[in-house]
Design an enzyme around this catalytic site. Structure first.
Site, PDB file in Angstrom:
ATOM      1  CG  HIS A  51     -53.107 -17.837  78.406  1.00 27.90           C
ATOM      2  ND1 HIS A  51     -53.935 -18.078  79.458  1.00 27.90           N
ATOM      3  CD2 HIS A  51     -53.644 -18.489  77.342  1.00 27.90           C
ATOM      4  CE1 HIS A  51     -54.947 -18.848  79.064  1.00 27.90           C
ATOM      5  NE2 HIS A  51     -54.785 -19.112  77.771  1.00 27.90           N
ATOM      6  CG  ASP A  54     -51.418 -16.664  82.214  1.00 26.94           C
ATOM      7  OD1 ASP A  54     -52.208 -15.816  82.669  1.00 26.94           O
ATOM      8  OD2 ASP A  54     -51.790 -17.678  81.572  1.00 26.94           O
ATOM      9  CD  GLU A 176     -57.499 -25.813  74.470  1.00 32.33           C
ATOM     10  OE1 GLU A 176     -56.446 -25.171  74.692  1.00 32.33           O
ATOM     11  OE2 GLU A 176     -58.415 -25.910  75.300  1.00 32.33           O
ATOM     12  CD  GLU A 212     -61.187 -27.287  77.634  1.00 26.43           C
ATOM     13  OE1 GLU A 212     -60.108 -26.660  77.538  1.00 26.43           O
ATOM     14  OE2 GLU A 212     -62.224 -26.793  78.087  1.00 26.43           O
ATOM     15  CG  HIS A 215     -62.817 -27.063  73.978  1.00 23.95           C
ATOM     16  ND1 HIS A 215     -61.584 -26.514  73.715  1.00 23.95           N
ATOM     17  CD2 HIS A 215     -63.340 -26.328  74.988  1.00 23.95           C
ATOM     18  CE1 HIS A 215     -61.372 -25.483  74.535  1.00 23.95           C
ATOM     19  NE2 HIS A 215     -62.427 -25.369  75.318  1.00 23.95           N
ATOM     20  CG  ASP A 250     -65.575 -24.049  77.581  1.00 23.50           C
ATOM     21  OD1 ASP A 250     -65.707 -25.139  78.158  1.00 23.50           O
ATOM     22  OD2 ASP A 250     -64.488 -23.602  77.178  1.00 23.50           O
ATOM     23  CG  ASP A 252     -63.514 -24.533  81.206  1.00 21.19           C
ATOM     24  OD1 ASP A 252     -63.447 -25.380  80.300  1.00 21.19           O
ATOM     25  OD2 ASP A 252     -63.189 -23.343  81.041  1.00 21.19           O
ATOM     26  CG  ASP A 285     -58.701 -25.190  80.643  1.00 22.94           C
ATOM     27  OD1 ASP A 285     -58.794 -24.353  81.565  1.00 22.94           O
ATOM     28  OD2 ASP A 285     -58.636 -24.862  79.442  1.00 22.94           O
TER      29      ASP A 285
END
Ligand code: XUL
Ligand code: MN
Length: 346
Positions: A51, A54, A176, A212, A215, A250, A252, A285
């Site tokens: 990001h 980040d 995304e 993803e 998702h 979500d 992950d 992810d």
């Protein structure tokens, strides 16, 4: 002998997470960026996703010159470690200016903030040597349907994408999609929506997508069908493999942990479309379970890659000839069993 393949793997610093959820605090102490980078290198991954904050922490308090300086320092460190930056994504869901969404906020000043911040994100990506900007449109949607005008929101999204495309002639935007969470409904819930809105922008060739697995499942779709759809437009520029157990928050989860057959299908589809042959990465992810102890902190990442490679072997050893003849005979019952027994090792 190790399986020969062309895949390159990556993850982001947020995938070594500390375990907080809406009901409780962290369960592991925070680790520095340097620790995460060296963990990535030790595990033999090829690249890191970022990001914008980040890459440049506290980005909102820094000048354009300072952001560029810090991005250059990071690039040096990455080069020193031989690690590439896969993409940079603007984090448009933390700051108070994004409370009502970024690009589709009802407040003009907040929309401007989102566009300005996205421009900084693109500057960082350029310095880190990647042209890939990932747009997870976290708060671009509504909690209640009457709060925003959906048609106007499409126009606002296009306006924002156009501003980004104009900012850097080489930048590519990978949308995304995710249908919900944090919003009740998001404006770009599927790959079909992402590729459709790409056509409205000033340079459709530079707007593609990232799928993803979780998702797609949350949208009630099959991730491998989403992969085929995106690839048939040459628009699959990145992928976040993980898993999801039903229609909940979500999750992950580690890749393949809930539905091995779907994971097999996703890899089979990636193989068929030669994903990765143009330098695209396989990104995980995934997050550790909240219960994970510090000493097992990165296992979900190594396990996801291990599952990927074991399933890749399964894909390559699948009896495609037998499958074709069962398809020709419309014997899907036997085809079903062929897949199941192959996955079970028969
Ligand atoms: C959120 C998600 C993000 C994006 C990057 O569900 O997947 O981590 O991948 O912003
Ligand atoms: Mn993701």
């Amino acid at each position: 002998m190790a399986l020969k393949h062309h895949y390159q793997f990556c993850f982001g610093p947020w995938n070594i997470s500390e375990g907080q959820d809406p009901y409780g605090p962290t369960t592991r102490p925070p680790q520095s960026f340097d620790w995460k980078l060296s963990a990535l290198k030790k595990m033999g991954f090829d690249a890191m996703m970022f990001h914008d904050d980040d890459a440049v922490p506290d980005i909102d308090s820094k000048s354009v010159a300072q952001i560029r300086k810090e991005a250059k320092e990071l690039k040096k460190r990455l080069d020193g470690e031989g690690i590439a930056a896969e993409m940079v994504a603007p984090r448009l869901w933390f700051h108070p200016n994004t409370v009502d969404g970024g690009y589709t906020s009802n407040d003009k000043k907040h929309r401007q903030y989102a566009i300005d911040r996205s421009r900084r994100c693109i500057d960082i990506a350029k310095i880190l040597g990647t042209d890939l900007i990932v747009l997870w449109l976290a708060r671009e949607g509504t909690y209640i349907r009457e709060a925003k005008d959906g048609r106007r929101s499409v126009d606002l999204l296009v306006e924002a994408f156009d501003a980004m495309l104009a900012h850097d002639k080489r930048a590519r935007l990978a949308i995304e999609p995710k249908p919900n969470e944090p919003m009740d409904h998001a404006y770009i819930p599927t790959i079909g929506h992402a590729l459709a809105i790409a056509q409205h922008t000033r340079d459709p060739k530079r707007v593609g997508c990232l799928i993803e697995s979780a998702h797609a499942i949350l949208a009630g779709l099959d991730p491998s069908d989403e992969i085929d759809f995106a690839c048939s437009f040459d628009k699959l520029w990145s992928i976040h493999l993980n898993d999801q157990n039903g229609l909940k928050y979500d999750q992950d989860r580690p890749f393949g942990c809930t539905n091995l057959r779907s994971a097999f299908d996703q890899i089979r589809t990636l193989e068929r479309n030669q994903y990765g042959k143009n330098g695209e990465y396989v990104c995980f992810d995934v997050h550790p379970f909240r219960t994970t102890k510090v000493e097992h902190w990165t296992a979900h990442l190594e396990n996801s890659r291990r599952t990927f490679l074991l399933l890749l072997e399964k894909v390559r050893s699948f009896d495609e000839k037998a499958a074709r003849s069962l398809i020709a005979n419309r014997d899907y019952q036997a085809l079903d069993q062929l897949v199941i027994e192959h996955l079970m090792g028969n």
